[in-house]
Design a protein around this motif. Structure first.
Motif, short mmCIF file in Angstrom:
data_model
loop_
_atom_site.label_atom_id
_atom_site.label_comp_id
_atom_site.label_asym_id
_atom_site.label_seq_id
_atom_site.Cartn_x
_atom_site.Cartn_y
_atom_site.Cartn_z
N SER A 230 -4.42 7.85 9.10
CA SER A 230 -3.42 7.35 10.04
C SER A 230 -2.20 6.72 9.39
CB SER A 230 -4.09 6.31 10.97
OG SER A 230 -4.79 5.34 10.21
N HIS A 231 -1.85 7.13 8.17
CA HIS A 231 -0.63 6.65 7.53
C HIS A 231 0.49 7.66 7.69
CE1 HIS A 231 -3.20 3.84 4.81
NE2 HIS A 231 -2.86 3.26 5.95
N ALA B 157 -2.34 4.78 13.96
CA ALA B 157 -1.09 5.36 13.48
C ALA B 157 0.11 4.69 14.13
CB ALA B 157 -1.06 6.86 13.73
N GLU C 15 0.13 0.40 13.57
CA GLU C 15 0.54 -0.07 12.25
C GLU C 15 2.04 0.07 12.04
OE1 GLU C 15 -0.24 1.46 7.75
OE2 GLU C 15 -1.96 0.58 8.76
N ASN C 16 2.62 1.10 12.65
CA ASN C 16 4.03 1.35 12.43
C ASN C 16 4.93 0.67 13.46
OD1 ASN C 16 4.16 3.32 10.11
ND2 ASN C 16 2.67 4.35 11.41
N ALA D 141 -7.53 3.84 4.84
CA ALA D 141 -6.90 3.64 6.15
C ALA D 141 -7.97 3.27 7.16
CB ALA D 141 -6.17 4.92 6.59
N GLU E 98 -9.92 7.37 8.84
CA GLU E 98 -9.80 8.31 7.71
C GLU E 98 -11.04 9.21 7.67
OE1 GLU E 98 -8.03 8.46 3.22
OE2 GLU E 98 -7.96 6.65 4.44
N THR F 16 -2.04 -3.30 0.56
CA THR F 16 -0.78 -2.74 0.10
C THR F 16 0.32 -3.81 0.14
OG1 THR F 16 0.90 -1.07 0.57
CG2 THR F 16 -0.40 -1.85 2.43
N ALA G 70 -0.56 -4.86 5.32
CA ALA G 70 -1.49 -4.11 6.17
C ALA G 70 -2.74 -4.96 6.34
CB ALA G 70 -1.86 -2.76 5.54
N THR H 38 9.52 3.94 9.92
CA THR H 38 8.44 4.66 10.59
C THR H 38 8.34 4.31 12.07
OG1 THR H 38 6.86 2.95 9.90
CG2 THR H 38 7.10 4.88 8.47
#
Length: 631
Positions: free
Chosen positions: A151-152, A185, A188-189, A262, A265, A291, A295, A508
């Protein structure tokens, strides 16, 4: 090199010379693997937007040749040379990878008549260029399916460069993803997207000049492209390990690995090819447990256990392992050794951090204390080019014990600016601190210089000598870093101190991502923008009616908080918005404008001023917020 760049200091040069003696630079198997199976490459390998803006240019790394210069850690130089190798490669007959076209790889698995695409790069433009390169050499096979391994954004952002929404809607293309993919996905963004993207600008160094005194690579890949991020929702969700699918004659066995690299995954085994796609759980680096862009902390214990399961499930017959980054490893014995090394790395750092934590050591203390065993230290794939032992240890500490180190002095500290004012005053004033810092700089104690001069910058941001010396210090720390993201962070700090802020090159929080928010996630995305103090005295309510899904929600703003419910409510709301699920994102993208909502076919009845009142208390964030200065 820029006019303000400085040469490497003697202490950095000595450090590099010692590394050259310590590490197994004579082992060149990775170079053989990274170039194996090359079919062709784009020349030049640059991707541009319609207006000519360069979104990706791997040729800017052509300087990565020969021995490392004094200004680059020789281990990172080696990794960057490997990661910069680009082109279309044959993994085995029927499986092909495009590498060096973005931070990540895209993989093509050929079936009876078409092709399955595994991961789609970060940008539509680089994804389209990768597909063109594949078709140039392998023919115009139709895409039958796309698989998102996790989901990155660098694994789904390029999807519209491969297929259209219409192809997915009419069933000609399947999109497979692991359970929880869409939620993670988009959340996170979006939720912390502005902060993450700004920090990612430092992490990947996309705005930095390329060269021996600038950005040389991010360790996991060279950098991120700066094109259009897209997202098409999955049509098929994989939920269980051992689940099998056959698409266009290609057999696939899936292994779930949630909460590893993630939150969502999965790995994929292709039994007819004896090939394992390790997603991002086994690459040629120690990955991040937290990271640097920010995150949720990842679980190294579970990560190690999943790699053990991978070996148990597929280790007896697998002949090649490839991932969403870097280059493959071939031959069963080498594959098993590679996977075992990766597994032991995550397990060792997890277990030793817990051991030392239970002896009372804090995260920074453990990071200084812990040492990898020689067998891992001498394995190139275990080096911290992307994650590092230092910051991963602190992530493990955070995962188990949180931000507080247990010392009462840490419980209620002053803000950075207020701390800095007091530190500088205690140390005799800014001029005295800078004078002492120059002595420490000359002695090569750059870590200390960075700490003390950071206080000067936050206490007196207009102190020119402190700013210049701190920039020089960050530069030397960057020169010495084995970790690609550390180097980029240090050099980004130096660049912004010298030249001003460069903002957020890659975003993103794209419309495609916003459009995939569920209604409740969209409401949450609005709620986190509420300026609490500004909204203390505001009270309003809105009913949201979605005609195409027969859903109804009520939103309330009170006490500086936006809340919502999908259950039937008493009384009537101040206003009612009647719209569709597809049009609902206009609440965000349209800035809560009544005109934009009307243009989308939505209808607002009742007290129409509520949208203006709600919009008036929104604070959407700052894509160019300060990092190395207080403001």
């Amino acid at each position: 090199m820029t006019a303000t760049s400085k040469p490497a200091s003697e202490s950095v040069v000595r450090q590099h010379q010692e590394l050259l003696r310590q590490l197994p630079f004579s082992d060149t198997r990775d170079f053989d693997d990274a170039t194996r199976g090359l079919i062709g490459r784009r020349t030049p390998n640059a991707v541009t937007a319609a207006d000519g803006t360069v979104l990706w240019d791997n040729d800017t790394y052509s300087f990565l040749d020969g021995d490392a210069p004094d200004t680059v850690n020789p281990s990172l130089w080696r990794q960057s040379r490997l990661a910069a190798v680009d082109g279309l490669f044959e993994v085995v007959p029927g499986i092909y990878q495009v590498r060096g076209m973005d931070l990540s790889n895209t993989t093509f698995v050929e079936g009876d008549a078409g092709v399955i695409v595994v991961d789609t790069l970060l940008s539509v433009e680089t994804g389209r260029a990768a597909l063109e390169l594949y078709r140039q050499h392998r023919g115009d096979r139709p895409i039958k399916a796309i698989i998102y391994t996790h989901s990155h954004a660098d694994h789904f952002g390029g999807t519209r460069g491969f297929v259209s929404q219409e192809q997915v809607d009419d069933g000609s293309v399947q999109i497979l993803a692991p359970e929880g993919f869409l939620e993670h996905a988009v959340s996170e963004n979006v939720y912390a997207g502005i902060a993450m993207n700004r920090r990612a600008a430092y992490m990947y160094g996309a705005a930095l000049a390329r060269g021996p005194q600038g950005q040389v690579g991010a360790g996991l890949g060279q950098t991120v492209s700066t094109g259009t991020v897209s997202l098409i929702a999955p049509t098929d969700i994989i939920t269980t390990t051992g689940h099998e699918e056959t698409i266009d004659g290609v057999r696939m066995v899936f292994q779930m690995a949630p909460d590893t690299e993630a939150p969502s995954e999965m790995l994929i085994y292709f039994p007819d090819f004896k090939a394992l796609c390790a997603a991002e759980d086994a690459t040629h680096t120690f990955h991040n447990l937290l990271t640097l862009r920010g995150a949720v902390v990842r679980d190294p214990h579970g990560w190690a256990n999943y790699i053990t399961e991978t070996i148990d499930l597929f280790g007896d017959e697998v002949e090649v392992v490839f991932a969403s980054h870097h280059w493959p490893v071939w031959d069963n014995e080498r594959v098993r050794a590679f996977l075992s090394t990766q597994r032991d790395l995550y397990a060792y750092v997890h277990d030793q951090t817990l051991r030392l934590m239970n002896k009372g050591l804090t995260g920074p203390e453990i990071a200084e204390e812990i040492q990898l065993p020689p067998s891992l230290e001498n394995a190139w794939s275990a080096h911290g080019y992307y994650g590092s032992v230092s910051h991963n240890v602190k992530a493990v500490y955070q995962r188990y014990l949180g931000w507080f180190d247990g010392n009462p002095a840490s419980l209620w500290e002053h803000t950075p600016v207020e701390q800095s004012k007091r530190y500088v005053d205690f140390m005799g004033g800014a001029d005295a601190v800078v004078a002492k810092a120059r002595e420490s700089f000359d002695a090569g104690d750059f870590r200390w210089v960075a700490q003390v001069l950071n206080h000067v910058m936050f206490a007196q941001p207009d102190h020119a000598q402190a700013r210049e010396l701190l920039a020089d210090t960050y530069e030397q720390l960057g020169y010495g870093a084995e970790n690609g993201t550390w180097r980029s962070f240090y050099l980004s700090g130096a660049t912004e101190l010298r030249d001003g802020r460069f903002g957020t090159p890659t975003e993103t929080t794209a419309p495609d991502v916003i459009n995939n928010l569920s209604p409740t996630m969209l409401f949450d995305a609005i709620a986190i923008q509420i300026d609490g103090p500004k909204a203390w005295d505001e009270k309003l309510s809105i009913d949201i009616v979605l005609t195409d899904t027969d859903q109804r929600y009520r939103l309330w703003l009170a006490n500086g908080v936006l809340t919502y419910s999908g259950r039937p409510q008493r009384g009537t709301a101040d206003a009612t918005l009647t719209t569709t699920r597809r049009s609902l994102p206009m609440l965000v993208l349209g800035g809560l404008s009544a005109d934009n909502l009307a243009n989308s076919g939505s209808e607002l009845t009742g007290d129409t001023s509520v949208l203006q009142r709600l919009a008036a208390v929104l604070d959407p964030g700052d894509k160019n917020f300060a990092i190395v200065t207080p403001d």
